[in-house]
Design an enzyme around this catalytic site. Sequence first.
Site, short mmCIF file in Angstrom:
data_model
loop_
_atom_site.label_atom_id
_atom_site.label_comp_id
_atom_site.label_asym_id
_atom_site.label_seq_id
_atom_site.Cartn_x
_atom_site.Cartn_y
_atom_site.Cartn_z
CG HIS A 385 -2.24 0.68 0.99
ND1 HIS A 385 -2.44 1.59 -0.03
CD2 HIS A 385 -3.44 0.59 1.64
CE1 HIS A 385 -3.68 2.02 0.00
NE2 HIS A 385 -4.31 1.43 1.01
CG ASP A 389 -2.92 5.30 -4.23
OD1 ASP A 389 -2.22 5.24 -3.19
OD2 ASP A 389 -2.85 6.23 -5.06
#
Length: 414
Positions: A385, A389
């Site tokens: 992450h 995204d």
Amino acid sequence: MSVEIKVPILPESVSEATVATWHKQVGDAVKVDENIVDIETEKVVLEVPSTVDGVITEIRVEEGATVGEQDIIAIIEEGAAASAAPASTAPASAESASTQAPAVDSSNDDAAANDDDADKLSPAVRKMLAESNLSAEAVKGTGKNGRILKEDVQNHLKTATSDSKASATPSSPTAKTAQAGERGERRVPMTRLRATIARRLKEAQDTQAMLTTFNDVNLQAVINLRSQYKELFEKKHGTRLGFMSFFVKAAIEALKRFPAVNASIDGNDIVYHDFYDVGIAASSPRGLVVPVMRDVDQMSFADVEKSIGAYGQKAKDGKLTMDDLVGGTFTVSNGGVFGSMLSTPIVNPPQSAILGMHRIEERPIAENGEVVIRPMMYLALTYDHRIIDGKESVLFLRTIKECLEDPARLLLEL
């Protein structure tokens, strides 16, 4: 002339290795290029061949020992005959050489085969006998001159276990009680490969912000396409048309649309790769390995299938090289071959994502307002992450779903 057998040049970034298995023992004749020992590194198992024809006169390193590059591990007497080997054994077995010599020509003699002289047993065999509380006389040796091999001990234990289970019938309460009361345990050191896998997986969890997103895919169109063309495909290309090539090609299309999934983090920089090297997670007798297919965007379906098949066979045979395993910008893992319904695969650093495939299962779904049964599979994308995204990960997985549910998109790049 005595010839030294050394640990080969180790792959880059590998400083030491472990002696895995001796295929020859002191006194055995060897031919040039014949494998005499396996050396296990963090990634691959290296075969160490003999450089000459001759007889092994000395083994300097036991199985399980750690060795470095170019360490001397054995001595071979070039041109010597096997019958002369006992007179030239290592110092550790010199005392028993004179008693062993007459047994060279009596390999079928049961007494010689079960000789309890410790010098006839390799360190690994002695350890197995001790751990199993067995004596050398109890095991039938099938090696040269009746030498007991590891396989002999393993086969003896399997036979004993089978006999024990067969005797534990309902009419034998004593046997059932003995089995129920057994609480044994074994302590086995991790192989270097297993230890490396454990370390790298833990490092991935500690350094990456891993998150997993899921989707499901209807594989009816892929199955229909395979059924229609599988015989023609195999006849023309010499390989079967499997599911993996569809998933790999669909992943390539998605990687092109979302470059961050094909990127990696290096310090404070994001490295975007303009090539597509896909690792295929595979199970091997020594643990999980991830051979890498290069430039997959330039490969056809047949090329992908052949490459996967070749790597799978090399993994089973322990023939993967370091070049087969390094690099990779994205990984595909197929837990479905073992029956997995759903999983959260771990990213293979320094990559940023991994696609998890699972078993195909017929399930009821709504299609055009009706409930129908379709072959469905859950897909999982675990991603870092820090660089990818949530929106990108979801759209990436949806792209794969769309390509698989309408395979024509793969040809038209839609």
